[in-house]
Design an enzyme around this catalytic site. Structure first.
Site, PDB file in Angstrom:
ATOM      1  N   LYS A   1      -9.008  -6.773   8.576  1.00 23.02           N
ATOM      2  CA  LYS A   1      -7.937  -6.319   9.284  1.00 23.02           C
ATOM      3  C   LYS A   1      -8.572  -6.748  10.669  1.00 23.02           C
ATOM      4  O   LYS A   1      -9.678  -6.423  10.962  1.00 23.02           O
ATOM      5  CB  LYS A   1      -8.190  -4.788   9.488  1.00 23.02           C
ATOM      6  CG  LYS A   1      -7.611  -4.087   8.209  1.00 23.02           C
ATOM      7  CD  LYS A   1      -7.421  -2.526   8.416  1.00 23.02           C
ATOM      8  CE  LYS A   1      -6.856  -1.962   6.952  1.00 23.02           C
ATOM      9  NZ  LYS A   1      -7.010  -0.539   6.934  1.00 23.02           N
TER      10      LYS A   1
ATOM     11  N   SER B   1       0.763  -1.078  -0.065  1.00 19.80           N
ATOM     12  CA  SER B   1       0.018  -0.048  -0.004  1.00 19.80           C
ATOM     13  C   SER B   1       0.882   1.410  -0.254  1.00 19.80           C
ATOM     14  O   SER B   1       1.781   1.401   1.057  1.00 19.80           O
ATOM     15  CB  SER B   1      -0.930  -0.015   1.349  1.00 19.80           C
ATOM     16  OG  SER B   1      -1.696   1.240   1.296  1.00 19.80           O
TER      17      SER B   1
HETATM   18  O1  OSB Z   1      -7.042   1.882   4.419  1.00 17.46           O
HETATM   19  O2  OSB Z   1      -5.731   0.062   4.555  1.00 17.46           O
HETATM   20  C1  OSB Z   1      -5.876   1.292   4.917  1.00 17.46           C
HETATM   21  C2  OSB Z   1      -2.792   2.201   6.870  1.00 17.46           C
HETATM   22  C3  OSB Z   1      -3.561   2.945   8.183  1.00 17.46           C
HETATM   23  C4  OSB Z   1      -4.879   3.008   7.980  1.00 17.46           C
HETATM   24  C5  OSB Z   1      -5.823   2.605   6.874  1.00 17.46           C
HETATM   25  C6  OSB Z   1      -4.961   1.855   5.956  1.00 17.46           C
HETATM   26  C7  OSB Z   1      -3.576   1.730   5.817  1.00 17.46           C
HETATM   27  C8  OSB Z   1      -3.228   1.059   4.860  1.00 17.46           C
HETATM   28  C9  OSB Z   1      -1.573   0.648   5.121  1.00 17.46           C
HETATM   29  O3  OSB Z   1      -3.390   1.240   3.683  1.00 17.46           O
HETATM   30  C10 OSB Z   1      -1.340  -0.891   5.008  1.00 17.46           C
HETATM   31  C11 OSB Z   1       0.008  -0.986   5.637  1.00 17.46           C
HETATM   32  O4  OSB Z   1       0.942  -1.050   4.702  1.00 17.46           O
HETATM   33  O5  OSB Z   1       0.173  -1.335   6.731  1.00 17.46           O
HETATM   34 MG    MG Z   2      -8.071   0.506   3.224  1.00 18.65          MG
END
Ligand code: OSB
Ligand code: MG
Length: 369
Positions: free
Chosen positions: A262, A135
């Site tokens: 998650k 991401s």
């Molecule tokens: O929406 O997936 C998300 C990180 C913090 C809050 C929300 C998100 C994210 C990421 C990071 O996309 C994913 C990662 O590399 O841990």
């Molecule tokens: Mg997300």
């Protein structure tokens, strides 16, 4: 297992590179760790709350007192056989899922160590390696983003996800696609759009995306169903799916074709498995999301990702993308083929660097039975 004591810790860790989403930029993490002490075994959990209540209404300053005042006293002194029994004990507290998840997962970890089983087997996993994606946050310039994508592709990652928001979306996707026509690409809006922007969202269809993640607000599951009917691109829900119940509703009305799980967002491993199973019964694939975890949460995400319906690459990537030095040993590494090998050791198979954690600790509290 008798739950004799539980320790909470806050540790501070700067990120190697800032992470920006549609709701803001993070340079440094305040991490909340939970340790469950039972029968001479320590199980660790990571509460994936953020530094602010922007991704979720929970944040570190809501989780800490909810744990010390309500959740931890509900477990202390109890004798239980399995992490599976934890949700029922915490049931009286409404929501606060990330707080509950950190606690429940610590019990699962203790259970797996005590039984001498790999955590992934205890969870019902079947894979011996998991496919990885990354991401990538919003950058200061598109050139910088393209450079980051190039680095991650060369490292072997199997799916690139970029963060989008109004003003940083179709223009950026256009630049990515003109350089890499065929890579597996997706985007994540973190609720940055509304249903009346449907004509704009339709433009995302031209980029052949694997998915668009959480375009609308978290409580707009029904509007996601309306949007999904109008888009060719699969919608993936993240923030909206907080439980097996919300997953069942979303699946029933066709609000998404993919689900991001998650473990913290749904309140722990038991509920994460229930969401996984609900999606599987609708033939909807899932993947494991990330919350910029340290090695403790990351190792547990790896274990969860071994369940059979985690068939798409997750946001579970190498420690070094986040931290100069991780709090587990070895750190999480990804092969040139973009895979993480799963350990057959009891627990997660990673050693927790307690001395290093102690040095990073800014707040600590132990509650005893
Ligand atoms: O929406 O997936 C998300 C990180 C913090 C809050 C929300 C998100 C994210 C990421 C990071 O996309 C994913 C990662 O590399 O841990
Ligand atoms: Mg997300």
């Amino acid at each position: 297992m008798k739950i004799e004591a539980i320790t909470l810790r806050e540790i501070h860790m700067p990120l190697v590179h800032f992470f920006e989403t549609s709701f803001g930029r993070t340079y440094s993490r305040r991490i909340l760790l939970v340790t469950v002490h039972c029968d001479g075994v320590d199980g660790w959990g990571e509460c994936v709350v953020g530094e602010n209540p922007f991704y979720s209404s929970e944040w570190i300053e809501s989780a800490w007192p909810t744990l010390t005042t309500y959740l931890i006293p509900m477990l202390l002194g109890k004798t239980i056989k399995s992490g599976r029994e934890v949700p029922a004990l915490l049931e009286k507290v409404r929501d606060h899922r990330m707080a509950k998840g950190g606690l429940e997962n610590a019990v699962w970890e203790a259970e797996s160590i005590q039984k001498g089983l790999p955590l992934w087997k205890l969870l019902g996993g079947t894979r011996s390696e998991i496919p990885c994606g990354v991401s990538i946050g919003i950058q200061d310039s598109v050139e910088q983003l393209l450079e980051k994508i190039d680095t991650e592709l060369k490292a072997g990652y199997r799916r690139i996800k970029v963060k989008v928001k109004p003003g940083w979306d179709t223009n950026v996707l256009e630049r990515i696609r003109s350089r890499w026509a065929d890579i597996t690409l997706s985007c994540d809006a973190n609720s940055a759009y509304t249903l009346d922007q449907i004509e704009h969202l339709r433009k995302f269809d031209q980029f052949n995306l694997l998915m668009i993640e959480q375009p609308l607000w978290s409580d707009e599951i029904y509007y996601h169903a309306r949007l999904q009917k109008e888009l060719r691109t699969a919608i993936c829900l993240d923030e909206s799916i907080v439980s097996a119940r919300s997953a069942a509703f979303a699946l029933d009305i066709g609000a998404c074709r993919i689900i991001n799980i998650k473990v913290g967002r749904v309140g722990g491993f038991s509920e994460a498995i229930a969401v996984h199973d609900a999606a599987q019964s609708h033939k909807v694939p899932v993947w494991c999301g990330g919350m910029l975890e340290t090695g403790i949460g990351r190792a547990q995400n790896i274990a969860l990702s071994t369940l059979s319906n985690f068939s798409l690459p997750g946001d579970v990537s190498a420690s070094k993308r986040y931290w100069k030095e991780d709090i587990i040993e070895p750190e999480v590494t990804v092969s040139p083929e973009g895979m993480i090998a799963v350990s057959n050791q009891p627990g997660t198979g990673y050693r927790i660097k307690t001395d290093f954690i102690e040095k990073l600790t800014v707040r600590k509290e132990t509650l005893r039975a």
